[in-house]
Scaffold this motif. Sequence first.
Motif, PDB file in Angstrom:
ATOM      1  N   ALA A  24      58.205  31.538  62.907  1.00 48.91           N
ATOM      2  CA  ALA A  24      56.876  31.806  62.359  1.00 48.91           C
ATOM      3  C   ALA A  24      55.800  31.462  63.379  1.00 48.91           C
ATOM      4  O   ALA A  24      55.912  30.481  64.118  1.00 48.91           O
ATOM      5  CB  ALA A  24      56.651  31.001  61.083  1.00 48.91           C
ATOM      6  N   GLY A  25      54.771  32.286  63.407  1.00 50.72           N
ATOM      7  CA  GLY A  25      53.579  31.994  64.203  1.00 50.72           C
ATOM      8  C   GLY A  25      53.555  32.533  65.604  1.00 50.72           C
ATOM      9  O   GLY A  25      52.515  32.488  66.263  1.00 50.72           O
ATOM     10  N   MET A  26      54.686  33.063  66.116  1.00 52.72           N
ATOM     11  CA  MET A  26      54.765  33.431  67.527  1.00 52.72           C
ATOM     12  C   MET A  26      54.349  34.889  67.768  1.00 52.72           C
ATOM     13  O   MET A  26      54.844  35.797  67.119  1.00 52.72           O
ATOM     14  CB  MET A  26      56.180  33.225  68.056  1.00 52.72           C
ATOM     15  N   HIS A  27      53.462  35.066  68.742  1.00 49.82           N
ATOM     16  CA  HIS A  27      52.938  36.394  69.086  1.00 49.82           C
ATOM     17  C   HIS A  27      53.001  36.634  70.590  1.00 49.82           C
ATOM     18  O   HIS A  27      53.236  35.701  71.372  1.00 49.82           O
ATOM     19  CB  HIS A  27      51.497  36.535  68.594  1.00 49.82           C
ATOM     20  N   LEU A  41      48.413  40.090  67.334  1.00 53.39           N
ATOM     21  CA  LEU A  41      47.746  39.522  66.170  1.00 53.39           C
ATOM     22  C   LEU A  41      48.652  39.682  64.951  1.00 53.39           C
ATOM     23  O   LEU A  41      49.577  40.505  64.959  1.00 53.39           O
ATOM     24  CB  LEU A  41      46.407  40.238  65.919  1.00 53.39           C
ATOM     25  N   PRO A  42      48.407  38.929  63.877  1.00 52.20           N
ATOM     26  CA  PRO A  42      49.215  39.074  62.666  1.00 52.20           C
ATOM     27  C   PRO A  42      48.849  40.347  61.904  1.00 52.20           C
ATOM     28  O   PRO A  42      48.153  40.323  60.887  1.00 52.20           O
ATOM     29  CB  PRO A  42      48.898  37.806  61.868  1.00 52.20           C
ATOM     30  N   ASP A  43      49.337  41.482  62.415  1.00 57.63           N
ATOM     31  CA  ASP A  43      49.046  42.785  61.835  1.00 57.63           C
ATOM     32  C   ASP A  43      50.338  43.416  61.333  1.00 57.63           C
ATOM     33  O   ASP A  43      51.367  42.753  61.217  1.00 57.63           O
ATOM     34  CB  ASP A  43      48.352  43.682  62.871  1.00 57.63           C
ATOM     35  N   VAL A  66      42.221  34.331  65.151  1.00 52.84           N
ATOM     36  CA  VAL A  66      42.194  35.579  64.384  1.00 52.84           C
ATOM     37  C   VAL A  66      40.773  36.043  64.097  1.00 52.84           C
ATOM     38  O   VAL A  66      40.546  37.228  63.835  1.00 52.84           O
ATOM     39  CB  VAL A  66      42.979  35.431  63.058  1.00 52.84           C
ATOM     40  N   ALA A  67      39.811  35.138  64.143  1.00 53.49           N
ATOM     41  CA  ALA A  67      38.425  35.526  63.860  1.00 53.49           C
ATOM     42  C   ALA A  67      37.857  36.413  64.965  1.00 53.49           C
ATOM     43  O   ALA A  67      37.086  37.339  64.701  1.00 53.49           O
ATOM     44  CB  ALA A  67      37.553  34.284  63.673  1.00 53.49           C
ATOM     45  N   THR A  68      38.250  36.131  66.199  1.00 53.14           N
ATOM     46  CA  THR A  68      37.711  36.882  67.341  1.00 53.14           C
ATOM     47  C   THR A  68      38.736  37.813  67.978  1.00 53.14           C
ATOM     48  O   THR A  68      38.375  38.713  68.738  1.00 53.14           O
ATOM     49  CB  THR A  68      37.199  35.920  68.416  1.00 53.14           C
TER      50      THR A  68
END
Length: 512
Positions: free
Chosen positions: A384-387, A356-358, A137-139
């Motif tokens: 949870a967590g899947m993108h 992304l978690p948006d 998520v940082a990049t």
Amino acid sequence: MTSPATRRAGGRAARREARANPLSDTLRPVRPGLEGGLYRPLSDAQMTRIHAAVLDALEQIGLADAPPSGVDYLTGAGAILGEDGRIRFPRALIEDTIARANRGITLFARDPHHDMTLSGTRVHYGTAGAAVHLVDVATGNYRESTVQDLHDAARIADTLDNIHFVQRPMVCRDIPDNREMDLNTLYACCAGTTKHVGTSFTEVGFVTDAFEMLHLIAGGEDKWRERPFVSNSNCFVVPPMKFATESCLVMEACIAGGMPILLLSAGQAGATAPAPIAGAIVQATAECLAGLVYVNAVRPGHPAIFGTWPFVSDLRTGAMSGGSGEQALLTAGCAQMHHFYGLPGGAAAGIADAKLPDMQAGWEQATSNVMAGLSGLNMVYEAAGMHASLLGFCHESLILGDDLIGQALRCARGIEVDEDTLSLDVIRAACIGGPGHYLGAPQTLARMQSDYLYPTCANRASPKEWVEQGQPDLIATATAKKERILATRAPARFDPETDAAIRARFPIHLEA
């Protein structure tokens, strides 16, 4: 006379004190195994029509490509091998299998506190998905997932109240050898959580090694068989309507070793399953009923989860669309068919097509998770967590998903109506000679924790308070929580003697 301001402050202090005291599991607003089933997208008549179509499909079309051992088991149970090589299932065989199958099973955990009873409309949420990338998520970048990433996911899930089980959410892409990958997947998950674990095996030859490891972890084969804390996620079919030969052999070996089976049928609507939602449900249900006959032919009464996992396609492109409303409907419809047969079952929900978690991820994950809970799905996989339609997994999204699933469980719990919740006496006391509000009232204090759920990461402060807090960002909050969890050694790690025995026998890639 006490001033309104004093009464209000006292009420806040009392509420803070009440929230500081943990509730017993029976009084928590949400908990594993809450009963859903309030949402029913299919009528009784529609379920009956689907069932009739399922019986026709199994009797007239059947399944191809069963391994020789499977042919023996199935024909021994009453299935018919046709000249075209397809196994067909008479109606009586299907109906007898359903009648004899388990109506409820327990999936054990290393910590008995996390045992799950699968029956009726009891709901449990967990991970799954076998993503090949980790989302940074940082990049905003995707990179290949590693065994450390998988272990970290299990460690995080172990601390989250609303993640009830851990099925491998990522593939260990840093381990090219399939045997070593399967064994390290098992090790990484079990060393990360004491909740129930789900995993799969690439080849039947790897199953014996896996059981040897599990016996070491359990403290002996007898203890493993008494409480098997790992289940086999088994893609026993290649939709449409074909057995997956290698997976069937794996299934037979897992049954022999005492491991519960998730019968996983994962057709994709419009590609490997019919495009209409009802047709996709028909095919998945037919395939899983064939699998149920198979399991019970190998060992009658063996614990099996009815895993109808059909997915949705974006029919414009053919790409998977796990975050769609159609997927939510498909999953809820499958849950209803589980209840129609009275069988413990699981399906997929909580998948985001968002990368992304948006906000897109939020609505996609919430829609299907809420509908899965409302429909009373026993096992909600990939919650949870899947993108990126299962291509990417995100640790921060797993943490945020815990909040999201908590709200989904609260919706599934519904509204209790009884003498106390109708509140007539409380209304009378507040309005006739009372303070004219319910702040600090005994009922308010009693209900604030048992009826209301408070998020861990989500921010409910006013804009002014939010600014005073430094305008915390949701993703940054999740990252900070992730770093706190991973800064300490996993409580689920094995004792030194057991760990040394496992490492002496198997090539473990995680650091000791």
